[in-house]
Design an enzyme around this catalytic site. Structure first.
Site, mmCIF file in Angstrom:
data_model
loop_
_atom_site.group_PDB
_atom_site.id
_atom_site.type_symbol
_atom_site.label_atom_id
_atom_site.label_comp_id
_atom_site.label_asym_id
_atom_site.label_seq_id
_atom_site.Cartn_x
_atom_site.Cartn_y
_atom_site.Cartn_z
ATOM 1 N N GLY A 1 98.448 -43.211 58.479
ATOM 2 C CA GLY A 1 99.448 -44.477 58.220
ATOM 3 C C GLY A 1 100.392 -44.077 58.140
ATOM 4 O O GLY A 1 100.705 -42.879 57.966
ATOM 5 N N GLY B 1 107.356 -42.782 53.465
ATOM 6 C CA GLY B 1 106.560 -41.674 53.987
ATOM 7 C C GLY B 1 105.008 -41.883 54.770
ATOM 8 O O GLY B 1 104.833 -42.849 54.508
ATOM 9 N N LYS C 1 99.897 -38.896 50.188
ATOM 10 C CA LYS C 1 101.099 -39.851 50.699
ATOM 11 C C LYS C 1 102.923 -38.514 50.350
ATOM 12 O O LYS C 1 102.888 -38.094 49.399
ATOM 13 C CB LYS C 1 101.338 -40.635 50.212
ATOM 14 C CG LYS C 1 102.861 -41.348 50.245
ATOM 15 C CD LYS C 1 102.937 -43.201 50.175
ATOM 16 C CE LYS C 1 104.157 -43.110 50.680
ATOM 17 N NZ LYS C 1 103.975 -45.362 50.465
ATOM 18 N N ASP D 1 102.869 -58.808 44.592
ATOM 19 C CA ASP D 1 102.587 -58.613 45.833
ATOM 20 C C ASP D 1 101.236 -58.565 46.008
ATOM 21 O O ASP D 1 100.823 -57.806 46.749
ATOM 22 C CB ASP D 1 103.001 -57.137 47.103
ATOM 23 C CG ASP D 1 103.010 -57.570 48.295
ATOM 24 O OD1 ASP D 1 103.065 -58.395 48.507
ATOM 25 O OD2 ASP D 1 103.511 -56.091 49.201
#
Length: 645
Positions: free
Chosen positions: A334, A339, A355, A452
């Site tokens: 994904g 990034g 990542k 979050d």
């Protein structure tokens, strides 16, 4: 010494610094076209440390030759079997050539960890290999490039004579010493001119150059028929065609003017003045640097976390290239704000999620360092674990553990998959999330407000153990800090506490609110945004509160859990309602929440009405970014966390 009273000196220094900065920032950056790593250029072996060391020497040599006004140069690295060359386009200035070769020399190793590579830019190309191909024309690998927009000619007039122009330039280039030729041709029917250029590397002779270009010209009909702009590039030659002029003015850059020398003794006096000015500037720079250092050191607040030794966490870039199959699309999990994320497999068989921060990411070296230092210290079974990092040239990589079961929302909100989560699993997930938040708030050396928490940010490993992820919006508090404020609201509607949405105030109670929402979602299998009740759509908290007040809270339970421990489920609903109370002071902290969930001997207080959101206030799982009134600065650290999907 550090009183900053010499205003004139500092004013002069500021002008000098501004001029130097403006000059440096004005330097052009080469335009990237394409690159290949070890494909048809040399062996596929991984470059070892000795090879990379010798390669650095070779690339430095090539860059040095460009700065000495070479537009083409080939070299061997100290007879170690590394062959390299660069070629600048025949129409660019020597200065542009220097910039391009220097840039590519620094860039190419970060992209290609093997023993051979080639990179093409608008202004130059550079290649190296462990195989000697000097004097051997190569058209493989070759790349077709064209502008996809406004680039198709009328069917009855394909190319407007591109083949004729290319053949004409090929014939003319053979007579040039530089093996470079540009030209144009008039197009009939009032269609103006078409422009082209061709060039070969100068390690091959003119006959070989002609043959190389002929091969590319023959490919025009395969790739570019009907296109008014295209280029074909290969290791030994290239051609380009367009409906606008391709020639750059080969002019030297405009440098800052030097003081004009005066005749006779005045000349010596002027040189002396220049020397004094330069010396003064250097001394002033040193003085300013020392003063700033002392001032920052004096004002530096107490450091609540010492910089741990993370050298053991650093991965070699070549290792990650192999693990991710050179960041192949097949391994891509994904893409996030900073990034892409790739699945990788280390040599020991361990699966990872990598990542890769994008080149134009706003996250700089300092933020990257802070992220590594912070996340590496957060060691808890209910938090996603950082395995390491990698820094190589412009590359910035974060390597995390790989979790195969994606995220919680893929299960509880899916009509089919949520049946896989019986009450025991859901109860385990609720308790695991609670332990993770408790660690962030109380048990770690750093107090972190996640900001979050939501179902999509709870990852599930092979045993369905929950792992809190995505710390991109987190705030770092010093131990004695209890709340903060911001004028930039970020998060997801429905999960955000009302005081945060309305005023920007956040605290540990903000995460408690989000956790309460998660509990109600896990128990009900319904999203916070709405509940389907016949034709009605109702906000989940309103629905839960109405049923609680009417004594019908069992209506909130997912139908697949009918035969489960009703006492535990009702206790979780009760705890969830305590967490989502409107006033932050009424919400419990995580320590009593964990106790409430794990023990049936604790008497729970009566909850008050939750935050009063209307349906129009709630947007389905939509990240929110908005600005509100005043801003109170808090000690914060932005963290970008991995979310492997």
């Amino acid at each position: 010494m550090c009183s900053f009273q010499h205003s004139r000196a500092f004013f002069f220094l500021s002008i000098v610094v501004f001029a130097l900065t403006s000059y440096i920032n004005s330097q052009p950056e080469p335009i990237y076209n394409y690159h290949y790593c070890s494909v048809g250029l040399g062996s596929l072996e991984q470059a070892n440390d000795d090879y990379l060391s010798n390669l650095t020497v070779l690339l430095d040599s090539l860059s040095s030759k460009a700065s000495q006004n070479y537009s083409f140069y080939k070299a061997i690295s100290n007879n170690t079997g590394i062959y390299g060359l660069f070629l600048c386009r025949g129409d660019v200035s020597q200065y542009t050539c220097q910039i391009c070769v220097s840039y590519v020399s620094n860039y190419i190793k970060t992209r290609c960890p093997g023993k051979s590579a080639i990179a093409w830019y608008n202004e130059c190309m550079l290649r190296y290999s462990d195989i000697n191909s000097f004097g051997v024309p190569q058209t493989e690998p070759h790349v077709f490039m064209w502008n996809a927009q406004n680039n198709i000619t009328a069917p009855e007039e394909p190319n407007f004579g591109a083949l004729g122009l290319m053949n004409n330039l090929r014939d003319k280039v053979l007579a040039t010493e530089m093996l470079f030729k540009a030209g144009n041709m008039s197009v009939g029917n009032g269609n103006g001119f078409r422009y082209g250029l061709v060039q070969c590397t100068r390690d091959i002779n003119s006959t070989q150059c002609g043959n190389c270009l002929q091969i590319l010209i023959e490919k025009v009909q395969d790739c570019c028929q009907g296109r008014t702009e295209f280029r074909i590039i290969s290791p030994s030659c290239f051609l380009r065609y367009a409906n606008y002029s391709l020639i750059q003015e080969a002019s030297a850059p405009v440098l800052p003017p030097l003081p004009s020398p005066l005749p006779g003794k005045g000349n010596e006096r002027n040189l002396t003045q220049i020397a004094i000015i330069v010396t003064t500037v250097i001394i002033l720079i040193l003085v300013v640097s020392l003063c700033i250092f002392l001032k920052v050191r004096k004002r530096k607040p107490k450091d609540y976390f010492q910089e741990l030794n993370v050298k053991s966490l650093q991965f070699d870039f070549g290792t990650i290239i192999i693990a991710t199959n050179n960041f192949s699309e097949a391994n891509k999990l994904g893409k996030g704000g900073f990034g892409a994320v790739y699945k990788g497999k280390l040599s020991n068989g361990q699966e990872t999620a990598v990542k890769r921060l994008s080149m134009n990411s706003r996250q700089g070296d300092l933020e990257f360092k802070n992220e590594v230092l912070l996340v590496a210290k957060l060691q808890h079974r209910n938090l996603i674990r950082l395995l390491g990092f990698c820094i190589e040239g412009n590359e910035r990589l974060l390597i995390y553990e790989f979790v195969p079961n994606i995220s919680l929302d893929h299960f509880i909100f899916d009509p089919t998959k949520r049946a896989q989560l019986g009450w025991e699993r859901r109860y385990q997930i609720i308790r695991g999330i609670a332990r993770g938040i408790l660690y962030l708030h109380e048990d770690s050396r750093l107090r972190i407000i996640h900001r979050d928490l939501k179902a999509s940010n709870i990852l599930l490993d092979a045993e369905m153990t929950p792992k809190i992820s995505d710390f991109g919006m987190a705030k770092l508090f010093v131990p004695d800090q209890t709340e903060g404020s911001t004028n930039r609201i970020v998060g997801t509607y429905g999960y955000m506490a009302p005081e945060y949405v309305m005023t920007g105030q956040f605290s540990v109670k903000s995460d408690v609110f989000s956790f309460g929402v998660l509990i109600l979602e896990i128990v009900s299998g319904r999203k916070i945004t709405c509940v389907h009740n016949g034709e009605d759509r109702e906000y989940l908290l309103s629905y839960a509160w109405k049923n609680w007040m009417e004594g019908t809270a069992t209506n909130l339970i997912d139908p697949t859990l009918r035969d489960s421990q009703i006492t535990e489920i009702m206790r979780c609903i009760h705890t969830g309602l305590l967490c989502v109370q409107k006033q932050p002071v009424a919400r419990p902290n995580m320590t009593p929440i964990v106790a409430m969930i794990n023990s049936d001997s604790i008497t729970l207080p009566v909850p008050t009405q939750p935050a009063d959101f209307t349906q129009s206030d709630v947007v389905s799982d939509t990240p929110l970014q908005q600005d509100i009134g005043s801003h109170v600065t808090t000690y914060e650290l932005s963290i970008t966390e991995l979310y492997p999907r």
